[in-house]
Design a protein around this motif. Structure first.
Motif, short mmCIF file in Angstrom:
data_model
loop_
_atom_site.label_atom_id
_atom_site.label_comp_id
_atom_site.label_asym_id
_atom_site.label_seq_id
_atom_site.Cartn_x
_atom_site.Cartn_y
_atom_site.Cartn_z
N ALA A 281 0.90 -1.23 0.05
CA ALA A 281 0.09 -0.12 0.09
C ALA A 281 0.84 1.19 -0.08
O ALA A 281 0.83 2.15 -0.81
CB ALA A 281 -0.86 0.00 1.32
N TRP A 284 2.38 1.61 -3.22
CA TRP A 284 1.40 2.15 -4.24
C TRP A 284 1.16 3.56 -4.27
O TRP A 284 1.00 4.41 -5.22
CB TRP A 284 0.17 1.35 -4.14
CG TRP A 284 -1.02 1.34 -5.02
CD1 TRP A 284 -0.61 2.08 -6.54
CD2 TRP A 284 -2.27 0.88 -5.24
NE1 TRP A 284 -1.81 1.96 -7.18
CE2 TRP A 284 -2.73 1.15 -6.32
CE3 TRP A 284 -2.85 -0.10 -4.29
CZ2 TRP A 284 -4.14 0.93 -6.72
CZ3 TRP A 284 -4.11 -0.23 -4.62
CH2 TRP A 284 -4.70 0.22 -5.94
N LYS A 285 1.29 4.14 -3.03
CA LYS A 285 1.12 5.55 -2.88
C LYS A 285 2.11 6.34 -3.29
O LYS A 285 1.96 7.49 -4.01
CB LYS A 285 0.86 6.02 -1.29
CG LYS A 285 -0.48 5.52 -0.83
CD LYS A 285 -0.71 5.86 0.68
CE LYS A 285 -0.69 7.45 0.91
NZ LYS A 285 -2.05 7.98 0.49
N ALA A 288 1.93 6.03 -7.24
CA ALA A 288 0.58 7.11 -7.59
C ALA A 288 1.18 8.45 -7.58
O ALA A 288 0.62 9.34 -8.34
CB ALA A 288 -0.39 6.57 -6.78
N LYS A 342 -6.90 2.27 -9.78
CA LYS A 342 -7.55 3.46 -9.10
C LYS A 342 -7.11 4.70 -9.66
O LYS A 342 -6.04 4.48 -10.23
CB LYS A 342 -7.30 3.49 -7.37
CG LYS A 342 -7.71 2.14 -6.70
CD LYS A 342 -8.95 2.11 -6.46
CE LYS A 342 -9.45 1.08 -5.47
NZ LYS A 342 -10.70 0.84 -5.06
N VAL A 347 -5.47 7.58 -4.82
CA VAL A 347 -4.55 6.55 -4.01
C VAL A 347 -3.57 7.50 -3.08
O VAL A 347 -3.03 7.10 -2.10
CB VAL A 347 -3.54 5.67 -5.14
CG1 VAL A 347 -2.63 4.89 -4.26
CG2 VAL A 347 -4.44 4.74 -5.71
N VAL A 355 -5.67 2.50 1.46
CA VAL A 355 -4.89 2.15 0.43
C VAL A 355 -4.80 0.50 0.89
O VAL A 355 -4.77 -0.42 -0.06
CB VAL A 355 -3.79 2.65 -0.01
CG1 VAL A 355 -2.98 2.04 -1.17
CG2 VAL A 355 -4.02 4.03 -0.44
#
Length: 491
Positions: A281, A284-285, A288, A342, A347, A355
């Motif tokens: 998570a 991913w942040k 993004a 997403k 995100v 997330v």
């Protein structure tokens, strides 16, 4: 990297003898079909390497490189008796599908010498120090091995596997078996099973239609958009002049304290999330946010996250007398790659716990026995047309081209069962072990593995576009710390 990371420099690798190591017993040539889950893998090779300091015996006598190579070759030959699939080669059958010919052609074994000490090896940047130097290029067969002596007397043992034959679980199983054979461990912990019937399709075939959103037949893929073709040409040009345009590989370590901190933040809404879900998570942040900034916070920019799920524990039957179930020893691919999509801005703006919940939902899509049974049937209905996980295939088309250029995609594969501390061939445990998978696609790939220090830290192999790597390093330097010889206690 600076002084702390060792005196990183260019070095030469001199290739020596190239031999073919085969099982010492006569073996009947036979065909081994690939399972439906194997057929979801394209012809990709995966590298793995282990670094050892200058070994010594209990009497403190140094082992020569020739002695170590002899041990590796003799034990490899013995291991191939059980792991005969790795001594074969992949060929096409009459239906045009890949199939394994178990003919004991053997494994290419290369001896090499590198004029650099282990403490000076730039481990953080494997594209320069590992790729094409210490990890062998597999020219034929299923497996290639390279043993590289270092200037300090240390050794790097590296393998390249055909991913269509072995996933990470299977490769780990073989590596441990090989090391135990070298040490004459009795009994061997786990022998492989090649029972393809364990993954036979059901009759009649049945599967959830949602699999069409996760996988795609290659015949349904649109041609690459013109902009993508131009980008490939620009990428080759940029790589030749050293520009930061293409995907790059890096090795980091993440401390146990940081992992606990991420997990605590990911569970702040009361949900229980694993360290892998929490780490994924956070990553991913980061990706993004990098995409969002690059696209001027364009709300149309999309971000995809995929998680590799191992189906063995989902397909296992109840064991008897604590004996391993057939799937526990199954050699082959038993993977699924569910993913979520997403808006990149969403995100970025949502808290880590939100997330992490999204990552958990992705994992749950494939975390059942029924999912893998469905996937086997889904492939069966489309054979002999090959298929791929959709997250690896950005759809084309002129109307989607602009949006696709603004999207990001990455896959996280857990390497927590990576057996770095078990890879003792008789001269001690490695000071570092890692997978190396610069697979050549546009989708990023990340694999966290346990630190060889056995302190709860992770070693993270990261393969992402260079701008994303630069963003992560500048915005999360206390999480992603470059792997250095100093961290591994080599200085």
């Amino acid at each position: 990297m600076g002084a702390e990371g060792g005196a990183s420099r260019e070095f030469m690798v001199k290739l020596g003898k190239r031999e073919v190591v085969a099982a010492p017993l006569p073996m009947q040539e036979h065909w081994l079909p690939l399972s439906n889950l194997d057929l979801l893998l394209p012809p990709l090779d995966v590298g793995v390497f282990f670094c050892y300091t200058n070994p010594s015996t209990t009497a403190s006598r140094r082992l020569g490189h020739g002695s170590m190579v002899g041990v590796l070759q003799a034990s490899l030959a013995q291991a191939l008796v059980s792991y005969y699939a790795l001594a074969g080669e992949v060929v096409q059958n009459l239906a045009g599908e890949p199939e394994l010919l178990s003919n004991n052609r053997g494994v290419d074994f290369i001896e090499a010498f590198a004029d650099i000490e282990l403490s000076h090896l730039d481990l953080y940047n494997p594209d320069d120090t590992i790729e094409g130097k210490l990890v062998p290029t597999k020219k034929r067969g299923v497996l290639a091995v390279q043993a590289t002596e270092l200037k300090c007397g240390g050794i790097v043992v590296a393998c390249t596997f055909d991913h269509r034959i072995a996933d990470a679980y299977s490769a780990n199983m073989f590596m441990v078996f090989w090391a135990e054979t070298a040490r004459s461990v009795a009994p061997i912990s786990l022998r492989p099973s090649f029972r393809r019937s364990l993954l036979n399709p059901r009759h009649p075939l049945r599967f959830d239609p949602s699999l069409d959103l996760m996988y795609i037949p290659v015949s349904a893929l649109p041609p690459p958009p013109k902009q993508k073709l131009r980008a490939d040409e620009e990428c080759e040009t940029a790589a030749s002049r050293g520009d930061n345009y293409c995907l790059v590989s890096r090795l980091y370590y993440v401390t146990a304290a940081k992992l606990s901190e991420l997990q605590q933040s990911a569970c702040s809404n009361g949900s229980k999330r694993t360290k892998l879900e929490s780490f994924s998570a956070f990553l991913w942040k980061m990706v993004a946010e990098s995409s969002s900034i690059a696209n001027n916070d364009d709300n149309k920019a999309m971000s995809r996250m995929g998680i590799v799920v191992d189906g063995r524990c989902r397909l296992m039957s109840q064991g008897v007398d604590d004996k391993p179930t057939p799937m526990a020893s199954y050699f082959g691919n038993v993977l699924s790659v569910p993913f979520g999509e997403k808006r990149a801005r969403e995100v970025v703006q949502k808290p880590l716990s939100w997330v992490a919940d999204a990552v958990h939902e992705i994992v749950e899509r494939a975390a059942t026995k029924e999912h893998f049974l469905d996937l086997i049937d889904w492939v069966e209905e489309r054979r002999p047309v090959p298929a791929l996980a959709r997250i690896y295939c950005k759809p084309g088309g002129e109307e989607e081209e602009e949006e696709e250029e603004r999207s990001t995609a990455l896959v996280v594969s857990s390497g927590q069962r990576f057996p770095v501390t078990e890879m003792d061939f008789g001269w001690g445990k490695p000071v570092l072990g890692s997978y190396h998978f610069p697979w050549g696609g546009e989708t990023g790939y990340v694999m966290p593995m346990p630190s060889p220090l056995s302190n709860g830290d992770w070693v993270v192999y990261l393969h992402l576009p260079a701008p994303q790597v630069a963003f992560i390093e500048s915005h999360a330097p206390t999480v992603f710390r470059p792997l250095t010889p100093h961290y591994l206690n080599l200085l």
